[in-house]
Design a protein around this motif. Structure first.
Motif, PDB file in Angstrom:
ATOM      1  N   UNK A 100       0.827  -1.213   0.000  1.00  0.00           N
ATOM      2  CA  UNK A 100       0.000   0.000   0.000  1.00  0.00           C
ATOM      3  C   UNK A 100       0.857   1.257   0.000  1.00  0.00           C
ATOM      4  N   UNK A 101       1.844   1.303   0.872  1.00  0.00           N
ATOM      5  CA  UNK A 101       2.690   2.496   0.984  1.00  0.00           C
ATOM      6  C   UNK A 101       3.510   2.697  -0.288  1.00  0.00           C
ATOM      7  N   UNK A 102       4.232   1.686  -0.698  1.00  0.00           N
ATOM      8  CA  UNK A 102       5.078   1.811  -1.886  1.00  0.00           C
ATOM      9  C   UNK A 102       4.221   1.988  -3.145  1.00  0.00           C
ATOM     10  N   UNK A 103       3.140   1.217  -3.236  1.00  0.00           N
ATOM     11  CA  UNK A 103       2.253   1.325  -4.394  1.00  0.00           C
ATOM     12  C   UNK A 103       1.632   2.701  -4.522  1.00  0.00           C
ATOM     13  N   UNK A 104       1.205   3.267  -3.390  1.00  0.00           N
ATOM     14  CA  UNK A 104       0.610   4.603  -3.418  1.00  0.00           C
ATOM     15  C   UNK A 104       1.632   5.635  -3.877  1.00  0.00           C
ATOM     16  N   UNK A 105       2.827   5.580  -3.320  1.00  0.00           N
ATOM     17  CA  UNK A 105       3.854   6.559  -3.691  1.00  0.00           C
ATOM     18  C   UNK A 105       4.221   6.454  -5.166  1.00  0.00           C
ATOM     19  N   UNK A 106       4.445   5.233  -5.654  1.00  0.00           N
ATOM     20  CA  UNK A 106       4.820   5.065  -7.056  1.00  0.00           C
ATOM     21  C   UNK A 106       3.674   5.442  -8.002  1.00  0.00           C
ATOM     22  N   UNK A 107       2.468   5.019  -7.665  1.00  0.00           N
ATOM     23  CA  UNK A 107       1.325   5.328  -8.512  1.00  0.00           C
ATOM     24  C   UNK A 107       1.041   6.835  -8.518  1.00  0.00           C
ATOM     25  N   UNK A 108       1.189   7.483  -7.363  1.00  0.00           N
ATOM     26  CA  UNK A 108       0.942   8.924  -7.282  1.00  0.00           C
ATOM     27  C   UNK A 108       1.956   9.702  -8.120  1.00  0.00           C
ATOM     28  N   UNK A 109       3.219   9.333  -8.020  1.00  0.00           N
ATOM     29  CA  UNK A 109       4.252  10.006  -8.825  1.00  0.00           C
ATOM     30  C   UNK A 109       4.024   9.773 -10.318  1.00  0.00           C
ATOM     31  N   UNK A 110       3.691   8.548 -10.692  1.00  0.00           N
ATOM     32  CA  UNK A 110       3.423   8.248 -12.097  1.00  0.00           C
ATOM     33  C   UNK A 110       2.192   9.017 -12.579  1.00  0.00           C
ATOM     34  N   UNK A 111       1.189   9.147 -11.727  1.00  0.00           N
ATOM     35  CA  UNK A 111      -0.028   9.862 -12.104  1.00  0.00           C
ATOM     36  C   UNK A 111       0.232  11.343 -12.329  1.00  0.00           C
ATOM     37  N   UNK A 112       1.059  11.961 -11.489  1.00  0.00           N
ATOM     38  CA  UNK A 112       1.400  13.374 -11.691  1.00  0.00           C
ATOM     39  C   UNK A 112       2.109  13.545 -13.032  1.00  0.00           C
ATOM     40  N   UNK A 113       3.071  12.677 -13.309  1.00  0.00           N
ATOM     41  CA  UNK A 113       3.809  12.760 -14.572  1.00  0.00           C
ATOM     42  C   UNK A 113       2.872  12.536 -15.763  1.00  0.00           C
ATOM     43  N   UNK A 114       1.985  11.558 -15.646  1.00  0.00           N
ATOM     44  CA  UNK A 114       1.047  11.286 -16.723  1.00  0.00           C
ATOM     45  C   UNK A 114       0.074  12.447 -16.919  1.00  0.00           C
ATOM     46  N   UNK A 115      -0.393  13.019 -15.820  1.00  0.00           N
ATOM     47  CA  UNK A 115      -1.289  14.161 -15.918  1.00  0.00           C
ATOM     48  C   UNK A 115      -0.634  15.333 -16.610  1.00  0.00           C
ATOM     49  N   UNK A 116       0.606  15.590 -16.252  1.00  0.00           N
ATOM     50  CA  UNK A 116       1.346  16.691 -16.886  1.00  0.00           C
ATOM     51  C   UNK A 116       1.519  16.442 -18.364  1.00  0.00           C
ATOM     52  N   UNK A 117       1.833  15.205 -18.686  1.00  0.00           N
ATOM     53  CA  UNK A 117       2.036  14.864 -20.100  1.00  0.00           C
ATOM     54  C   UNK A 117       0.719  14.976 -20.896  1.00  0.00           C
TER      55      UNK A 117
END
Length: 120
Positions: A100-117
């Motif tokens: 949960x902790x690692x998945x949330x952090x990785x998914x959140x960072x990927x989501x910010x990058x994807x949103x920006x893109x």
């Protein structure tokens, strides 16, 4: 002084909407006692995607305050993330807690990058 009051009301109005949306999702997708907190995870990842998109758009008026600080600030939940993490730990679910902790952090960072893109 008038600009500060306007900004405060803008953030507050957005925060109410974001918190109500988060509450609705949490009510629709309740977390099981020993289950993965999908609603909190989803809210935070979706919020990060939208924040990434918003921050890539030109700032206009009070839009960022309303949508970013207000709506998405009220929608996403670090406190919920912390409570769910503590609940999983207290239940002895170490592997699930780590996922949960690692998945949330990785998914959140990927989501910010994807949103920006996506916004570009």
């Amino acid at each position: 002084m008038r600009e500060q009051a306007s900004a405060l009301l803008t953030v507050a109005a957005g925060g109410i909407l974001g918190a109500l949306a988060r509450y609705g999702i949490a009510a629709a997708v309740p977390v099981q006692a020993a289950g993965f907190p999908w609603s909190t995870f989803g809210v935070n990842v979706i919020g990060c995607l939208l924040i990434g998109m918003l921050m890539s758009l030109p700032a206009k008026g009070l839009r960022r305050l309303f949508l970013g600080t207000g709506v998405l600030g009220g929608f996403t939940t670090f406190s919920g993330f912390a409570v769910e993490t503590e609940r999983l730990l207290a239940g002895g679910h170490l592997l699930l807690t780590g996922l949960y902790v690692v998945g949330t952090l990785l998914a959140a960072l990927a989501a910010v990058a994807m949103g920006a893109r996506l916004a570009r």
